[in-house]
Design a protein around this motif. Sequence first.
Motif, PDB file in Angstrom:
ATOM      1  N   LEU A 105       0.856  -1.245   0.054  1.00 50.42           N
ATOM      2  CA  LEU A 105       0.021   0.047   0.044  1.00 50.42           C
ATOM      3  C   LEU A 105       0.861   1.150  -0.129  1.00 50.42           C
ATOM      4  O   LEU A 105       0.673   2.231  -0.770  1.00 50.42           O
ATOM      5  N   ALA A 106       1.809   1.287   0.785  1.00 43.28           N
ATOM      6  CA  ALA A 106       2.692   2.739   0.921  1.00 43.28           C
ATOM      7  C   ALA A 106       3.365   2.852  -0.345  1.00 43.28           C
ATOM      8  O   ALA A 106       3.307   4.087  -0.837  1.00 43.28           O
ATOM      9  N   PHE A 107       3.939   1.987  -1.271  1.00 41.77           N
ATOM     10  CA  PHE A 107       4.436   2.331  -2.507  1.00 41.77           C
ATOM     11  C   PHE A 107       3.536   2.811  -3.485  1.00 41.77           C
ATOM     12  O   PHE A 107       3.731   3.689  -4.105  1.00 41.77           O
ATOM     13  N   GLN A 108       2.274   2.276  -3.498  1.00 41.39           N
ATOM     14  CA  GLN A 108       1.339   2.598  -4.457  1.00 41.39           C
ATOM     15  C   GLN A 108       0.780   3.797  -4.282  1.00 41.39           C
ATOM     16  O   GLN A 108       0.519   4.633  -5.225  1.00 41.39           O
ATOM     17  N   VAL A 109       0.469   4.190  -2.828  1.00 36.82           N
ATOM     18  CA  VAL A 109      -0.128   5.544  -2.672  1.00 36.82           C
ATOM     19  C   VAL A 109       1.150   6.672  -2.663  1.00 36.82           C
ATOM     20  O   VAL A 109       0.842   7.807  -3.265  1.00 36.82           O
ATOM     21  N   LEU A 110       2.136   6.481  -2.399  1.00 30.52           N
ATOM     22  CA  LEU A 110       3.310   7.366  -2.248  1.00 30.52           C
ATOM     23  C   LEU A 110       4.244   7.644  -3.515  1.00 30.52           C
ATOM     24  O   LEU A 110       4.974   8.437  -3.914  1.00 30.52           O
ATOM     25  N   LYS A 111       3.931   6.597  -4.342  1.00 33.56           N
ATOM     26  CA  LYS A 111       4.598   6.696  -5.773  1.00 33.56           C
ATOM     27  C   LYS A 111       6.048   6.679  -5.528  1.00 33.56           C
ATOM     28  O   LYS A 111       6.763   7.305  -6.300  1.00 33.56           O
ATOM     29  N   VAL A 112       6.541   5.514  -4.710  1.00 33.82           N
ATOM     30  CA  VAL A 112       8.034   5.446  -4.778  1.00 33.82           C
ATOM     31  C   VAL A 112       8.143   4.055  -4.946  1.00 33.82           C
ATOM     32  O   VAL A 112       7.228   3.177  -4.785  1.00 33.82           O
ATOM     33  N   LYS A 113       9.492   3.736  -4.942  1.00 29.99           N
ATOM     34  CA  LYS A 113       9.773   2.353  -5.109  1.00 29.99           C
ATOM     35  C   LYS A 113      10.370   1.610  -3.789  1.00 29.99           C
ATOM     36  O   LYS A 113      10.959   2.465  -3.234  1.00 29.99           O
ATOM     37  N   PRO A 114      10.361   0.374  -3.524  1.00 31.87           N
ATOM     38  CA  PRO A 114      11.277  -0.056  -2.517  1.00 31.87           C
ATOM     39  C   PRO A 114      12.768   0.203  -2.318  1.00 31.87           C
ATOM     40  O   PRO A 114      13.254   0.223  -3.359  1.00 31.87           O
ATOM     41  N   GLY A 115      12.943   0.339  -1.015  1.00 29.63           N
ATOM     42  CA  GLY A 115      14.284   1.068  -0.564  1.00 29.63           C
ATOM     43  C   GLY A 115      14.968   2.364  -1.301  1.00 29.63           C
ATOM     44  O   GLY A 115      16.162   2.581  -1.205  1.00 29.63           O
ATOM     45  N   THR A 116      14.001   3.119  -1.534  1.00 33.75           N
ATOM     46  CA  THR A 116      14.416   4.392  -2.168  1.00 33.75           C
ATOM     47  C   THR A 116      14.417   5.567  -1.149  1.00 33.75           C
ATOM     48  O   THR A 116      15.305   6.397  -1.122  1.00 33.75           O
ATOM     49  N   VAL A 117      13.299   5.658  -0.359  1.00 32.45           N
ATOM     50  CA  VAL A 117      13.117   6.666   0.870  1.00 32.45           C
ATOM     51  C   VAL A 117      12.579   6.017   1.709  1.00 32.45           C
ATOM     52  O   VAL A 117      11.954   5.158   1.852  1.00 32.45           O
ATOM     53  N   PRO A 118      12.849   6.816   3.113  1.00 35.56           N
ATOM     54  CA  PRO A 118      12.086   6.191   4.341  1.00 35.56           C
ATOM     55  C   PRO A 118      10.615   6.296   4.261  1.00 35.56           C
ATOM     56  O   PRO A 118      10.224   7.530   3.860  1.00 35.56           O
ATOM     57  N   ILE A 119       9.892   5.597   4.840  1.00 36.64           N
ATOM     58  CA  ILE A 119       8.483   5.781   4.733  1.00 36.64           C
ATOM     59  C   ILE A 119       7.877   5.579   6.229  1.00 36.64           C
ATOM     60  O   ILE A 119       8.567   4.548   7.251  1.00 36.64           O
ATOM     61  N   CYS A 120       6.880   6.409   6.469  1.00 35.76           N
ATOM     62  CA  CYS A 120       6.556   6.243   7.865  1.00 35.76           C
ATOM     63  C   CYS A 120       5.120   6.101   8.060  1.00 35.76           C
ATOM     64  O   CYS A 120       4.453   6.450   7.018  1.00 35.76           O
ATOM     65  N   HIS A 121       4.696   5.950   9.201  1.00 39.08           N
ATOM     66  CA  HIS A 121       3.120   5.662   9.319  1.00 39.08           C
ATOM     67  C   HIS A 121       2.903   6.027  10.820  1.00 39.08           C
ATOM     68  O   HIS A 121       3.798   5.769  11.747  1.00 39.08           O
ATOM     69  N   PHE A 122       1.871   6.433  11.335  1.00 38.69           N
ATOM     70  CA  PHE A 122       1.356   6.890  12.423  1.00 38.69           C
ATOM     71  C   PHE A 122       0.764   5.542  13.101  1.00 38.69           C
ATOM     72  O   PHE A 122       0.298   4.525  12.217  1.00 38.69           O
ATOM     73  N   LEU A 123       0.773   5.307  14.323  1.00 41.50           N
ATOM     74  CA  LEU A 123       0.079   4.017  15.068  1.00 41.50           C
ATOM     75  C   LEU A 123      -1.389   4.283  15.647  1.00 41.50           C
ATOM     76  O   LEU A 123      -1.341   5.474  16.207  1.00 41.50           O
ATOM     77  N   PRO A 124      -2.014   3.469  15.436  1.00 41.26           N
ATOM     78  CA  PRO A 124      -3.406   3.496  16.207  1.00 41.26           C
ATOM     79  C   PRO A 124      -3.223   3.505  17.602  1.00 41.26           C
ATOM     80  O   PRO A 124      -2.293   3.238  18.163  1.00 41.26           O
ATOM     81  N   GLU A 125      -4.118   3.964  18.401  1.00 46.07           N
ATOM     82  CA  GLU A 125      -4.165   4.170  19.993  1.00 46.07           C
ATOM     83  C   GLU A 125      -3.806   2.778  20.629  1.00 46.07           C
ATOM     84  O   GLU A 125      -3.079   2.931  21.456  1.00 46.07           O
ATOM     85  N   ASP A 126      -4.161   1.818  20.051  1.00 44.91           N
ATOM     86  CA  ASP A 126      -4.002   0.296  20.826  1.00 44.91           C
ATOM     87  C   ASP A 126      -2.964  -0.354  20.070  1.00 44.91           C
ATOM     88  O   ASP A 126      -2.811  -1.682  20.394  1.00 44.91           O
TER      89      ASP A 126
END
Length: 357
Positions: free
Chosen positions: A329-350
């Motif tokens: 999902l991350a690559f498809q949405v951010l339009k980047v390729k694996p291993g090219t740039v750092p990818i982040c995500h927030f975490l749900p509360e639990d």
Amino acid sequence: MKFNLLHVCTLLSVALVGSHAVTPEVYWKSVLPNSPIPKSIKDLLYTEWNDEKSTVVGVGKGGVGVHTGKPGKRTDVGVGKGGVGVHTGKPGKRTDVGVGKGGVNVHTGHKGKPVYVGVHKGPDPFIYRYAASENQLKDNPNVALFFLENDLHQGKEMNLHFTKNVEKSTFLPRKIADSIPFSSKNLPQIYQEFSVEPDSVEAEIMKQTLTECENAGIEGEEKYCATSLESMVDFSTTKLGKNVKAISTEVNAKESTPLQKYKITVAKKLAANQAVVCHKQNYAYAVFYCHKTVSTQAYAVSMTGADGTKVNAVAVCHTDTAKWNPKHLAFQVLKVKPGTVPICHFLPEDHVVWVPY
């Protein structure tokens, strides 16, 4: 969406009878005396475990009666054809353990309808071996759970959606969790144990969680599904040592907040460049998918929503994504390729992040 199953957590009172019983909270404090338990974890602890009053267990024709030391209050556990019913002292009332619609309860993006990341919408986005499903992308491809590390700075604005999962499955003490089968090979027995119809949505949820726990991780990932708080503590301290703290996202709101713009006020990189991240799974009781991956950086992020909601969020950034599924999902949405740039995500509360200090 609920599991019509026994409230296992009440049965746990039986296992904890006696002055020398060790509750999950006591175990945590014995191993991590200098690390407070995050609110997200406390919310998953069965409240009766923290009752300082005595617990008395009586066995009679009606099943097992558990008295918690509170005048007039008795918890009855009855076994019948429908499974195990737990009655909390109120006539005619049965307590059910539910795993709700929540799925993953943080949605991020720019504009429009948020992508719902949950059981029915495709693979768990925090398991990086999976490609995104069509359902995760079709509503709005610009709405993403993931973002780039260079977006984590003061003044940055993001559209986020933090929701509350009101139906929380609680932790079982390890002694009980270890006594219950946790394997796809034992699904018929598990369904029977929890009075789940094999063809139901609840059965599919449990099957999916077991499959994700049993599948191999990506190269360089050390993974483990913790079925108790004690086992989660043990896995995290084994990988990071005992000088660790657990942190989680906290939203200063009693109910779910709307999809809205949040402005970052502080984004603090935590000192360690390694972490164990534990993701809450959909199951009849609390199960966490924990993994340690290479090149992981955690951030503590403070932000304020357009309606004034204050959030102390945890963001996890992966600086090496070369081994992720190229169709994640991350690559498809951010339009980047694996291993090219750092990818982040927030975490749900639990969900929980463990970092050394």
